[in-house]
Write an enzyme that holds these catalytic residues in place. Structure first.
Site, PDB file in Angstrom:
ATOM      1  N   CYS A   2     -19.397 -39.430 -35.203  1.00  0.00           N
ATOM      2  CA  CYS A   2     -20.283 -38.761 -36.250  1.00  0.00           C
ATOM      3  C   CYS A   2     -21.120 -39.784 -36.457  1.00  0.00           C
ATOM      4  O   CYS A   2     -21.383 -41.157 -35.883  1.00  0.00           O
ATOM      5  CB  CYS A   2     -19.611 -38.793 -37.496  1.00  0.00           C
ATOM      6  SG  CYS A   2     -17.920 -37.547 -37.124  1.00  0.00           S
ATOM      7  N   ARG A  27     -27.156 -37.829 -31.697  1.00  0.00           N
ATOM      8  CA  ARG A  27     -25.729 -37.872 -31.378  1.00  0.00           C
ATOM      9  C   ARG A  27     -25.047 -36.494 -31.369  1.00  0.00           C
ATOM     10  O   ARG A  27     -23.597 -36.266 -31.043  1.00  0.00           O
ATOM     11  CB  ARG A  27     -24.808 -38.666 -32.406  1.00  0.00           C
ATOM     12  CG  ARG A  27     -25.624 -39.896 -32.370  1.00  0.00           C
ATOM     13  CD  ARG A  27     -24.849 -40.759 -33.781  1.00  0.00           C
ATOM     14  NE  ARG A  27     -23.373 -41.038 -33.408  1.00  0.00           N
ATOM     15  CZ  ARG A  27     -23.343 -42.119 -33.410  1.00  0.00           C
ATOM     16  NH1 ARG A  27     -23.934 -43.226 -33.451  1.00  0.00           N
ATOM     17  NH2 ARG A  27     -21.919 -42.409 -33.113  1.00  0.00           N
ATOM     18  N   TRP A  76     -19.456 -34.583 -36.216  1.00  0.00           N
ATOM     19  CA  TRP A  76     -19.050 -33.953 -35.176  1.00  0.00           C
ATOM     20  C   TRP A  76     -17.613 -33.828 -35.369  1.00  0.00           C
ATOM     21  O   TRP A  76     -16.736 -34.476 -35.120  1.00  0.00           O
ATOM     22  CB  TRP A  76     -19.351 -35.054 -33.968  1.00  0.00           C
ATOM     23  CG  TRP A  76     -19.044 -34.348 -32.496  1.00  0.00           C
ATOM     24  CD1 TRP A  76     -17.630 -34.386 -32.048  1.00  0.00           C
ATOM     25  CD2 TRP A  76     -19.546 -33.796 -31.507  1.00  0.00           C
ATOM     26  NE1 TRP A  76     -17.445 -33.950 -30.968  1.00  0.00           N
ATOM     27  CE2 TRP A  76     -18.782 -33.540 -30.559  1.00  0.00           C
ATOM     28  CE3 TRP A  76     -20.886 -33.524 -31.601  1.00  0.00           C
ATOM     29  CZ2 TRP A  76     -19.118 -32.678 -29.414  1.00  0.00           C
ATOM     30  CZ3 TRP A  76     -21.328 -32.590 -30.528  1.00  0.00           C
ATOM     31  CH2 TRP A  76     -20.526 -32.307 -29.385  1.00  0.00           C
ATOM     32  N   ASN A 102     -15.926 -41.783 -39.658  1.00  0.00           N
ATOM     33  CA  ASN A 102     -16.070 -41.576 -38.450  1.00  0.00           C
ATOM     34  C   ASN A 102     -14.694 -42.236 -37.644  1.00  0.00           C
ATOM     35  O   ASN A 102     -14.262 -43.307 -37.958  1.00  0.00           O
ATOM     36  CB  ASN A 102     -17.324 -42.495 -37.817  1.00  0.00           C
ATOM     37  CG  ASN A 102     -17.589 -42.022 -36.280  1.00  0.00           C
ATOM     38  OD1 ASN A 102     -17.216 -41.125 -35.873  1.00  0.00           O
ATOM     39  ND2 ASN A 102     -18.439 -42.932 -35.840  1.00  0.00           N
ATOM     40  N   GLY A 103     -14.333 -41.405 -36.838  1.00  0.00           N
ATOM     41  CA  GLY A 103     -13.170 -41.807 -36.300  1.00  0.00           C
ATOM     42  C   GLY A 103     -11.669 -41.074 -36.491  1.00  0.00           C
ATOM     43  O   GLY A 103     -12.236 -39.809 -36.892  1.00  0.00           O
ATOM     44  N   GLU A 497     -15.651 -34.753  -7.486  1.00  0.00           N
ATOM     45  CA  GLU A 497     -16.632 -35.188  -8.607  1.00  0.00           C
ATOM     46  C   GLU A 497     -17.357 -36.470  -8.204  1.00  0.00           C
ATOM     47  O   GLU A 497     -18.532 -36.245  -8.763  1.00  0.00           O
ATOM     48  CB  GLU A 497     -15.626 -35.732  -9.961  1.00  0.00           C
ATOM     49  CG  GLU A 497     -16.087 -36.299 -11.022  1.00  0.00           C
ATOM     50  CD  GLU A 497     -17.144 -35.350 -11.698  1.00  0.00           C
ATOM     51  OE1 GLU A 497     -17.129 -34.028 -11.396  1.00  0.00           O
ATOM     52  OE2 GLU A 497     -17.963 -35.729 -12.556  1.00  0.00           O
ATOM     53  N   LYS A 501     -21.647 -35.933  -8.838  1.00  0.00           N
ATOM     54  CA  LYS A 501     -22.255 -36.886  -9.367  1.00  0.00           C
ATOM     55  C   LYS A 501     -23.575 -37.323  -8.710  1.00  0.00           C
ATOM     56  O   LYS A 501     -24.601 -37.444  -9.058  1.00  0.00           O
ATOM     57  CB  LYS A 501     -21.467 -38.145  -9.944  1.00  0.00           C
ATOM     58  CG  LYS A 501     -20.454 -37.818 -10.829  1.00  0.00           C
ATOM     59  CD  LYS A 501     -21.009 -37.828 -12.389  1.00  0.00           C
ATOM     60  CE  LYS A 501     -21.259 -36.476 -13.229  1.00  0.00           C
ATOM     61  NZ  LYS A 501     -20.428 -35.536 -13.020  1.00  0.00           N
ATOM     62  N   GLU A 504     -25.913 -34.210  -8.035  1.00  0.00           N
ATOM     63  CA  GLU A 504     -26.870 -33.694  -9.293  1.00  0.00           C
ATOM     64  C   GLU A 504     -27.786 -34.505  -9.842  1.00  0.00           C
ATOM     65  O   GLU A 504     -28.486 -34.255 -10.348  1.00  0.00           O
ATOM     66  CB  GLU A 504     -25.783 -33.272 -10.212  1.00  0.00           C
ATOM     67  CG  GLU A 504     -24.811 -34.379 -11.040  1.00  0.00           C
ATOM     68  CD  GLU A 504     -24.019 -33.435 -12.045  1.00  0.00           C
ATOM     69  OE1 GLU A 504     -24.539 -32.569 -12.729  1.00  0.00           O
ATOM     70  OE2 GLU A 504     -23.204 -34.086 -12.398  1.00  0.00           O
ATOM     71  N   HIS A 520     -11.273 -30.609  11.276  1.00  0.00           N
ATOM     72  CA  HIS A 520     -11.394 -29.346  11.708  1.00  0.00           C
ATOM     73  C   HIS A 520     -12.967 -28.826  11.609  1.00  0.00           C
ATOM     74  O   HIS A 520     -13.212 -27.469  11.041  1.00  0.00           O
ATOM     75  CB  HIS A 520     -10.503 -28.345  10.631  1.00  0.00           C
ATOM     76  CG  HIS A 520      -9.170 -28.734  10.678  1.00  0.00           C
ATOM     77  ND1 HIS A 520      -8.295 -28.220  11.543  1.00  0.00           N
ATOM     78  CD2 HIS A 520      -8.187 -29.314   9.833  1.00  0.00           C
ATOM     79  CE1 HIS A 520      -7.014 -28.577  11.502  1.00  0.00           C
ATOM     80  NE2 HIS A 520      -7.081 -29.473  10.469  1.00  0.00           N
ATOM     81  N   LYS A 619     -27.649 -28.822 -19.472  1.00  0.00           N
ATOM     82  CA  LYS A 619     -26.147 -29.480 -19.730  1.00  0.00           C
ATOM     83  C   LYS A 619     -25.143 -28.178 -20.273  1.00  0.00           C
ATOM     84  O   LYS A 619     -23.806 -28.496 -19.909  1.00  0.00           O
ATOM     85  CB  LYS A 619     -26.394 -30.100 -21.545  1.00  0.00           C
ATOM     86  CG  LYS A 619     -25.153 -30.822 -21.912  1.00  0.00           C
ATOM     87  CD  LYS A 619     -24.476 -31.703 -20.762  1.00  0.00           C
ATOM     88  CE  LYS A 619     -23.326 -32.584 -21.413  1.00  0.00           C
ATOM     89  NZ  LYS A 619     -22.660 -33.009 -20.341  1.00  0.00           N
TER      90      LYS A 619
HETATM   91  C1  AGP Z   1     -21.022 -32.044 -14.435  1.00  0.00           C
HETATM   92  O1  AGP Z   1     -21.661 -33.356 -14.389  1.00  0.00           O
HETATM   93  C2  AGP Z   1     -22.269 -30.659 -14.649  1.00  0.00           C
HETATM   94  N1  AGP Z   1     -22.970 -31.062 -15.713  1.00  0.00           N
HETATM   95  C3  AGP Z   1     -21.619 -29.319 -14.556  1.00  0.00           C
HETATM   96  O2  AGP Z   1     -21.011 -29.338 -13.476  1.00  0.00           O
HETATM   97  C4  AGP Z   1     -20.812 -29.081 -15.737  1.00  0.00           C
HETATM   98  O3  AGP Z   1     -19.382 -29.764 -15.375  1.00  0.00           O
HETATM   99  C5  AGP Z   1     -20.255 -27.649 -15.473  1.00  0.00           C
HETATM  100  O4  AGP Z   1     -21.519 -26.791 -15.817  1.00  0.00           O
HETATM  101  C6  AGP Z   1     -19.264 -27.044 -16.748  1.00  0.00           C
HETATM  102  O5  AGP Z   1     -19.797 -27.294 -17.943  1.00  0.00           O
HETATM  103  P1  AGP Z   1     -18.595 -27.108 -19.222  1.00  0.00           P
HETATM  104  O6  AGP Z   1     -17.742 -28.107 -19.075  1.00  0.00           O
HETATM  105  O7  AGP Z   1     -19.448 -27.386 -20.427  1.00  0.00           O
HETATM  106  O8  AGP Z   1     -18.210 -25.703 -19.127  1.00  0.00           O
END
Ligand code: AGP
Length: 624
Positions: A2, A27, A76, A102-103, A497, A501, A504, A520, A619
C-alpha cells in the site's frame, strides 16, 4: 504494497496528502482515503473504492477536509475485498484514533477476539481496524506510550501512521518490516511509505528503522526507540527525480521487484505458518473428507504461472502421491469441451463419466487473476463439477472471485511485465499447499521443509547481494543469439522460467529442455560457443546432470551451472558456476530462479532493451 503518507504543518493537510498519494499510484491500488484532525479536534475521514479521482471529487481536491494534520492511504488489498468499508484510514469504534497501515498483522484474529470480548465492534474485514481499536482500548492520553504498548502485542509486518482525537498538531508513526521514511519540509513535515511521495516537497529525509516511533509536528520530527528514548537521526539527502523515486533508485521496476522478493515471500508465508510450524491456509476448505476421494489434481496456468504449476506437481506428488497433471490453460480448455463423444444408446454398461468431476481438484495459478485463457479453463472445469482453488496476486480479480477457494500471494503490485516476485510468492504458496494436503491426508509433516521455507527470504537477500557476478556473465554473452537452459526434476521448471525471462525481455532465442531430452534431438543444435545454463540442485540427479553438461561441453558449449554450495565438482564440469545456499530439495526453485531472473534482467540491459515494457507483451493477457 500500500501507499502511505502523513503530514503535519501550517497548511491544510488534505491537499498535500492527495498530491502525495498521486505520486504513489504507480504502486497499484484498489481504494484510497484521507483522514485529518479538524480544528475542533474531531477526526474526519473520507475514503472510497476505486481511483484517487473519486476521492478528489468527493472532497473537492481535499478542500472539504479541514485540518493541518492528516494521513492518507492507497490500498492494495490483502485482507478483505476492495470496498469503501475496507479502504483506509480506519477509525476506532470510539473515534479516539485513526490510522493507515501497510503490511500484515499475523495475530489480528486473536486480538480481534480480545477486543470483541471487551465490547468492541468492527465494520470492516481488515486487520487494520483491529489495530485502530487496540489503540482505542489502551489509550491513556499519551500517544507515544499507547503506541508502544500496542505494538508490543502485534505480530507481523506493519507501517502504521496514526492521528488521535484532540491532538490537532501532531501525527505519529511506527514501522516493522515495511518501509517508512520521514520528510523534513519547509511548510511542514511528512512521513511516507516511499520516497516518491515526498521528493517534490523535500530532499531531506530520515530513513526510519524497525520499532522507531515518530512524533511529527509542523516544527520537527522526533524519533524514539521502542523504550521511548529520543534518537538522533542523520539527514539522508535524496537527489532522485520523481520517476526514479518510484523505482526507489533502481533503474527498472523489474530490478526493484527482484529485490522485493524477500519481503514478498515473507509476507506471503509469514501468517500462514503457525508457532509450531502448522500450516494456516486462510479459510480454504480442503479437509480430509474431500481430499481422500481426490483421484487427480490438475494445475493450470500460462507462462511463468504454468512453470510454477510444473514445480508444484513435483512437490505435491512427492508429498502425498496424488497424481498431478499440469497443463497450459490455453490448451487444457479444449480437452474437455463440448466435443466429448456421446454414449452409445444401446450400450448396457455404465458411462465412465467425465474425467473431470467433483473428485477432481483443479488449481489455477495467475498473478493478475485476469488471464483470459486461465479464466476460460476455470469456467470449463466448473461445468464438469470440479473443485477449484486459485493462487492469485490481485485480490478480488476474476479468477479469485470465481474459484471455490483462493490463496492470495502477497507480493504487492507487480509493475514489470516480466514476473519475478509474483512467481516466487506463487512457488511459496504452492509448496505450502503441498505440505498442507499431505498433512490433511495423514502424512507426517515435513517440518524441516517449513523451517527451510522460513529461511528463504534471507537467502534470497544474500543472492541479491551477489548479482554483479551474474551481471558479468550477462555482459559476456550479450551477443549470444541462442541460449539453452537444462534441468531435471524440479530444476526443469526453473530452466523453463529462466528461458522465458531471457527471451521475453532480451529477445534472445532461449529454449529449456529436460536434460534427459538432449540426446533425443536438441543436442544437434549445440555448436562451438553455444551458451548453456544448467540448473543442477537435486542431489539424486546431480551426476546425470554433470553427464549432460559434459555432453554439451564436448560439442563446444559454454556452460553456466547453477548448483548447491558444496558441489565443487561442478567447477571441473562447467565454465562458470553459481552456488545457491543449501535448502530443502523441494524449495530449491525459490533460490535457483534468482540468478536466472538476474541473468535475464542484465542481458536485457546489456542489449539496450526496454526491460519493464518488452515489445509485443502486456502485463496481463486479457485476450485469448
Ligand atoms: C511472465 O514473466 C510473463 N509476463 C507471462 O508469462 C505471465 O506469467 C503470463 O502471462 C501469466 O500471467 P498471469 O500470471 O497474470 O495469469
Amino acid at each position: 504494497m500500500c501507499g502511505i503518507i502523513g503530514y503535519a504543518g501550517k497548511n491544510q493537510a488534505a491537499p498535500f496528502i492527495l498530491d502525495g498519494l498521486a505520486r504513489l499510484e504507480y504502486r497499484g491500488y484498489d481504494s484510497a482515503g484521507v483522514a485529518v484532525v479538524g480544528p475542533d479536534g474531531n477526526l474526519k475521514i473520507e475514503k472510497s473504492k476505486g481511483r484517487l479521482q473519486v476521492l478528489r471529487n468527493k472532497t473537492e481536491d481535499g478542500k472539504l477536509v479541514k485540518g493541518c494534520v492528516g494521513i492518507g492511504h492507497t490500498r492494495w488489498a490483502t485482507h478483505g475485498e476492495p470496498s469503501d468499508i475496507n479502504a483506509h484510514p480506519h477509525i476506532s469504534m470510539n473515534g479516539k484514533a485513526a490510522l493507515v497501515h501497510n503490511g500484515i498483522i499475523e495475530n489480528y484474529i486473536d486480538l480481534k477476539k480480545i477486543l470483541s470480548e471487551n465490547g468492541y465492534t468492527f465494520k470492516s474485514d481488515t486487520d487494520t481496524e483491529v489495530v485502530a481499536n487496540m489503540l482505542d482500548f489502551y489509550y491513556n492520553g499519551n500517544p507515544l506510550e499507547t503506541i508502544r504498548k500496542v505494538i508490543k502485542m502485534l505480530r507481523g509486518s506493519y507501517t502504521l501512521v496514526i492521528i488521535f482525537e484532540g491532538i490537532t498538531d501532531k501525527i505519529y508513526s511506527v514501522r516493522k518490516n515495511t518501509p517508512l521514511i520521514a520528510g523534513l519540509g519547509e511548510t511542514g513535515n511528512f512521513v511516507a511509505s516511499d520516497i516518491a511521495a515526498l521528493v517534490s516537497h523535500t530532499q531531506n529525509m530520515y530513513l526510519l528503522e524497525d520499532d522507531e516511533i515518530t512524533e511529527v509536528s509542523a516544527e520537527k520530527v522526533s524519533v524514539y526507540d521502542i523504550d521511548l528514548n529520543l534518537i538522533k537521526k542523520e539527514i539522508f539527502k535524496v537527489d532522485w527525480d520523481v520517476k526514479s523515486a518510484e523505482k526507489e533508485g533502481y533503474d527498472h521496476f523489474m530490478l526493484k521487484e527482484i529485490h522485493e522478493q524477500p519481503r514478498a515471500v515473507r509476507d506471503t508465508i509469514s501468517s500462514r505458518i503457525g508457532e509450531s510450524n502448522e500450516i494456516i491456509l486462510d479459510n480454504i476448505n480442503l479437509d480430509y473428507e474431500y481430499l481422500k476421494n481426490v483421484e487427480r489434481i490438475y494445475i493450470l496456468g500460462c507462462g511463468s504461472a504454468y512453470y510454477v504449476g510444473v514445480a508444484a506437481k513435483y512437490a505435491i506428488e512427492k508429498s502425498c502421491g496424488i497424481p498431478v497433471e499440469v497443463d497450459l490453460a490455453s490448451e487444457f480448455r479444449y480437452r474437455f469441451g463440448e466435443n466429448t463423444r456421446k454414449m452409445n444408446p444401446n450400450f448396457k454398461g455404465a458411462s465412465r463419466g467425465s474425467r473431470i468431476n467433483k473428485n477432481t481438484l483443479v488449481i489455477l495459478i495467475s498473478q493478475s487473476g485476469e488471464t483470459a485463457d486461465t479464466i476460460a479453463a476455470l469456467r470449463e472445469v466448473k461445468k464438469h463439477g470440479a473443485r477449484t482453488l486459485s493462487i492469485v496476486n490481485v485480490v478480488g480479480s476474476t479468477i479469485a472471485r470465481e474459484s471455490d477457494d483462493v490463496i492470495y500471494t502477497r507480493a504487492g503490485q507487480e509493475v514489470a511485465v516480466a514476473s519475478t516476485k509474483a512467481l516466487t510468492s506463487q512457488l511459496s504458496v504452492a509448496f505450502l499447499l503441498a505440505e498442507y494436503i499431505a498433512r490433511k491426508l495423514g502424512f507426517a509433516g515435513d517440518f524441516a521443509l517449513i523451517d527451510a521455507l522460513k529461511k528463504i527470504p534471507e537467502q534470497i537477500e544474500e543472492l541479491n547481494k551477489s548479482e554483479n557476478k551474474i551481471e558479468s556473465y550477462a555482459k559476456e554473452f550479450k551477443s549470444a543469439k541462442v541460449a539453452f537452459f537444462l534441468g531435471r526434476g524440479i530444476d526443469y521448471p526453473v530452466a523453463l522460467e529462466g528461458a522465458l525471462k531471457l527471451k521475453e525481455i532480451s529477445y534472445v532465442h532461449a529454449e529449456a529442455y529436460a536434460a534427459g531430452e538432449l540426446k533425443h534431438g536438441p543436442i544437434s543444435l549445440i555448436e562451438d560457443g553455444t551458451l548453456v545454463i544448467a540448473v543442477a540442485t537435486q542431489d539424486d540427479l546431480y551426476e546425470k546432470m554433470i553427464s549432460n553438461i559434459q555432453e554439451v561441453k564436448s560439442r563446444g558449449a559454454r556452460v553456466l551451472i547453477i548448483t548447491n554450495e558444496g558441489n565443487t565438482s561442478a567447477e571441473e564440469a562447467g565454465d562458470m558456476v553459481y552456488y545457491i545456499p543449501k535448502t530443502h530439495e523441494i524449495l530449491t526453485p525459490l533460490l535457483s530462479v534468482i540468478p536466472l531472473q538476474q541473468f535475464g534482467y542484465y542481458s536485457a540491459v546489456a542489449r539496450g532493451c526496454d526491460v519493464d515494457k518488452p515489445r509485443n507483451l502486456a502485463k496481463s493477457v486479457v485476450v485469448e
